[in-house]
Design a protein around this motif. Structure first.
Motif, PDB file in Angstrom:
ATOM      1  N   LEU A   1       0.833  -1.206   0.000  1.00  0.00           N
ATOM      2  CA  LEU A   1       0.000   0.000   0.000  1.00  0.00           C
ATOM      3  C   LEU A   1       0.868   1.258   0.000  1.00  0.00           C
ATOM      4  N   LEU A   2       1.931   1.252   0.807  1.00  0.00           N
ATOM      5  CA  LEU A   2       2.830   2.404   0.834  1.00  0.00           C
ATOM      6  C   LEU A   2       3.515   2.606  -0.516  1.00  0.00           C
ATOM      7  N   SER A   3       3.931   1.502  -1.145  1.00  0.00           N
ATOM      8  CA  SER A   3       4.568   1.605  -2.465  1.00  0.00           C
ATOM      9  C   SER A   3       3.596   2.198  -3.483  1.00  0.00           C
ATOM     10  N   GLY A   4       2.315   1.795  -3.403  1.00  0.00           N
ATOM     11  CA  GLY A   4       1.310   2.372  -4.303  1.00  0.00           C
ATOM     12  C   GLY A   4       1.062   3.840  -4.032  1.00  0.00           C
ATOM     13  N   GLN A   5       1.111   4.246  -2.766  1.00  0.00           N
ATOM     14  CA  GLN A   5       0.900   5.656  -2.442  1.00  0.00           C
ATOM     15  C   GLN A   5       2.043   6.531  -2.952  1.00  0.00           C
ATOM     16  N   ILE A   6       3.271   5.987  -2.923  1.00  0.00           N
ATOM     17  CA  ILE A   6       4.415   6.763  -3.413  1.00  0.00           C
ATOM     18  C   ILE A   6       4.209   7.165  -4.873  1.00  0.00           C
TER      19      ILE A   6
ATOM     20  N   LEU B   1       2.070  19.498  -2.561  1.00  0.00           N
ATOM     21  CA  LEU B   1       1.783  18.533  -1.494  1.00  0.00           C
ATOM     22  C   LEU B   1       1.944  17.094  -1.971  1.00  0.00           C
ATOM     23  N   PHE B   2       1.699  16.850  -3.263  1.00  0.00           N
ATOM     24  CA  PHE B   2       1.890  15.490  -3.780  1.00  0.00           C
ATOM     25  C   PHE B   2       3.348  15.069  -3.632  1.00  0.00           C
ATOM     26  N   PHE B   3       4.275  16.015  -3.864  1.00  0.00           N
ATOM     27  CA  PHE B   3       5.701  15.714  -3.742  1.00  0.00           C
ATOM     28  C   PHE B   3       6.080  15.467  -2.280  1.00  0.00           C
ATOM     29  N   TYR B   4       5.554  16.297  -1.382  1.00  0.00           N
ATOM     30  CA  TYR B   4       5.817  16.106   0.047  1.00  0.00           C
ATOM     31  C   TYR B   4       5.328  14.738   0.512  1.00  0.00           C
ATOM     32  N   GLU B   5       4.114  14.403   0.105  1.00  0.00           N
ATOM     33  CA  GLU B   5       3.535  13.124   0.543  1.00  0.00           C
ATOM     34  C   GLU B   5       4.280  11.939  -0.058  1.00  0.00           C
ATOM     35  N   SER B   6       4.710  12.061  -1.306  1.00  0.00           N
ATOM     36  CA  SER B   6       5.451  10.965  -1.934  1.00  0.00           C
ATOM     37  C   SER B   6       6.786  10.734  -1.230  1.00  0.00           C
ATOM     38  N   ILE B   7       7.501  11.831  -0.914  1.00  0.00           N
ATOM     39  CA  ILE B   7       8.780  11.696  -0.208  1.00  0.00           C
ATOM     40  C   ILE B   7       8.561  11.131   1.190  1.00  0.00           C
ATOM     41  N   TRP B   8       7.507  11.578   1.872  1.00  0.00           N
ATOM     42  CA  TRP B   8       7.228  11.077   3.219  1.00  0.00           C
ATOM     43  C   TRP B   8       6.899   9.585   3.196  1.00  0.00           C
TER      44      TRP B   8
ATOM     45  N   LEU C   1       7.915   7.436   0.985  1.00  0.00           N
ATOM     46  CA  LEU C   1       9.148   6.716   0.671  1.00  0.00           C
ATOM     47  C   LEU C   1      10.010   6.545   1.927  1.00  0.00           C
ATOM     48  N   LEU C   2      10.161   7.613   2.698  1.00  0.00           N
ATOM     49  CA  LEU C   2      10.930   7.529   3.946  1.00  0.00           C
ATOM     50  C   LEU C   2      10.273   6.556   4.922  1.00  0.00           C
ATOM     51  N   LEU C   3       8.949   6.614   5.012  1.00  0.00           N
ATOM     52  CA  LEU C   3       8.229   5.716   5.907  1.00  0.00           C
ATOM     53  C   LEU C   3       8.398   4.258   5.489  1.00  0.00           C
ATOM     54  N   LEU C   4       8.395   4.008   4.186  1.00  0.00           N
ATOM     55  CA  LEU C   4       8.593   2.640   3.692  1.00  0.00           C
ATOM     56  C   LEU C   4       9.979   2.118   4.066  1.00  0.00           C
TER      57      LEU C   4
ATOM     58  N   ALA D   1       0.341   5.116  12.194  1.00  0.00           N
ATOM     59  CA  ALA D   1       0.816   6.229  13.019  1.00  0.00           C
ATOM     60  C   ALA D   1       1.754   7.141  12.219  1.00  0.00           C
ATOM     61  N   GLY D   2       2.683   6.553  11.474  1.00  0.00           N
ATOM     62  CA  GLY D   2       3.618   7.364  10.697  1.00  0.00           C
ATOM     63  C   GLY D   2       2.950   8.117   9.572  1.00  0.00           C
ATOM     64  N   TYR D   3       2.023   7.461   8.878  1.00  0.00           N
ATOM     65  CA  TYR D   3       1.316   8.147   7.800  1.00  0.00           C
ATOM     66  C   TYR D   3       0.435   9.252   8.358  1.00  0.00           C
TER      67      TYR D   3
END
Length: 359
Positions: free
Chosen positions: A87-92, A149-156, A158-161, A183-185
């Motif tokens: 799911l995180l990979s898809g969100q990135i 914001l799309f860029f911020y969320e994508s980087i976040w 990726l770091l979370l993954l 929690a991290g997301y």
């Protein structure tokens, strides 16, 4: 716990995908009812024109996946730990759709990451007074400068993954990775929703729904994961202490096992099988001795023949000396031949004993 089969994992992923699409659409309609009241079912079900919320998708996917796991009798928490990585990979990647659709952007900024969007290509409701005050004109077209914001969320994401992949080796209970993901997301989404201009609000209030949900996820899931981790550590420590207290009893049992093992060996040595093996080994040894004695006799006979030929060609003095030596040698060979019948009788006796035992 048993490993999850690939078929169960695929079924849970497909069911979560369907539940996520339905849940994301219902979540968006529920908090944007003013836009959809009185509209037909076709418009309500039309997701190609946008209108899906990530938190509704997560909620719908979790509910459907939990139901699937309950029916298939698989561990939901273990399944969630695996699926949340995908799911995180898809969100990135998927969050970049906001860039192509020119939506879900932030407030005005002139920072290094500022993104320019044509004024005519965005929704008028998402444009604020601050954006209008800082319009940029280029080739007779007005642009607004906003937070990507799309860029911020994508980087976040990726770091979370990456953090969760490293944290996987330290997890203490099933479901910890999934709770840490929520929690991290939620923590990153709090900042993103704070900067966003086209927020969804609770009806008849000015409270952003996604911001409230993000804060709740960060607090609740973070606290639950931390408490469960502490409890699992305590349980493991108590289990280790119990094992240490059981160690003296284990040592006594091991000592008793050694006594039993030695007793079994002694019984085995006195058994009929051991006796048979011992007799066979003795039989083989006697046969070897018998072959050696027969070879010695043959060699002595050959030696006597050679000595006779040499003796005929010698003088009287030499013949007498040679006769004495031959007499000693013959006496020795005679003694050896006298011992041979005893060896043969012993081997025949052993043969009879073995024949009786194998009858």
């Amino acid at each position: 716990m048993a490993e999850i089969e690939s078929e169960s994992l695929l079924g849970a992923s497909i069911s979560a995908l369907v539940g996520g699409v339905i849940g994301g659409r219902l979540y968006y309609i529920a908090f944007s009812w003013s836009q959809f009241s009185g509209k037909s079912w076709k418009i309500l079900c039309d997701i190609r024109s946008g209108g899906i919320s990530i938190y509704g998708a997560i909620l719908g996917g979790v509910l459907v996946a939990a139901l699937f796991c309950r029916l298939s009798r698989t561990s939901f928490w273990k399944m969630a730990d695996i699926v949340c990585m995908g799911l995180l990979s898809g969100q990135i990647i998927g969050v970049w759709g906001n860039f192509f659709n020119r939506e879900a952007f932030g407030e005005y900024t002139d920072s290094l990451f500022a993104m320019g969007l044509p004024m005519d290509s965005v929704q008028k409701s998402a444009v604020t007074k601050l954006m209008k005050q800082h319009l940029v004109t280029f080739r007779d077209m007005d642009y607004i400068q906003v937070h990507p914001l799309f860029f911020y969320e994508s980087i976040w994401c990726l770091l979370l993954l990456l953090i969760l992949l490293l944290y996987t080796w330290r997890k203490k209970f099933e479901g910890e990775i999934f709770l840490r993901y929520l929690a991290g997301y939620g923590l990153g989404k709090c900042v993103i929703e704070w900067l966003r201009t086209d927020k969804l609000y609770i009806p008849k209030t000015k409270i952003p729904v996604s911001l409230l949900v993000s804060a709740a996820l960060f607090l609740i899931c973070g606290i639950v994961a931390t408490v469960r981790r502490i409890l699992s550590k305590k349980e493991r420590r108590s289990a280790d202490a119990g094992e240490r207290s059981v160690m003296p009893q284990k040592r006594k049992m091991m000592a008793a096992d050694w006594k039993t093992f030695i007793t079994l060996i002694m019984y085995r040595m006195s058994s009929e099988t051991f006796l048979k093996n011992w007799i066979e080994r003795e039989r083989w040894w006697l046969k070897k001795i018998r072959n050696q004695m027969s070879r010695k006799i043959q060699n002595s006979q050959k030696l006597l023949k050679r000595q006779k030929r040499k003796f005929q060609s010698l003088s009287k003095m030499r013949k007498q000396q040679k006769l004495r030596r031959l007499q000693k040698l013959l006496n020795q060979r005679i003694r050896e031949r006298r011992d041979l019948p005893n060896q043969l009788r012993l081997s025949q006796r052993l043969d009879r004993m073995i024949a009786k035992m194998y009858k």
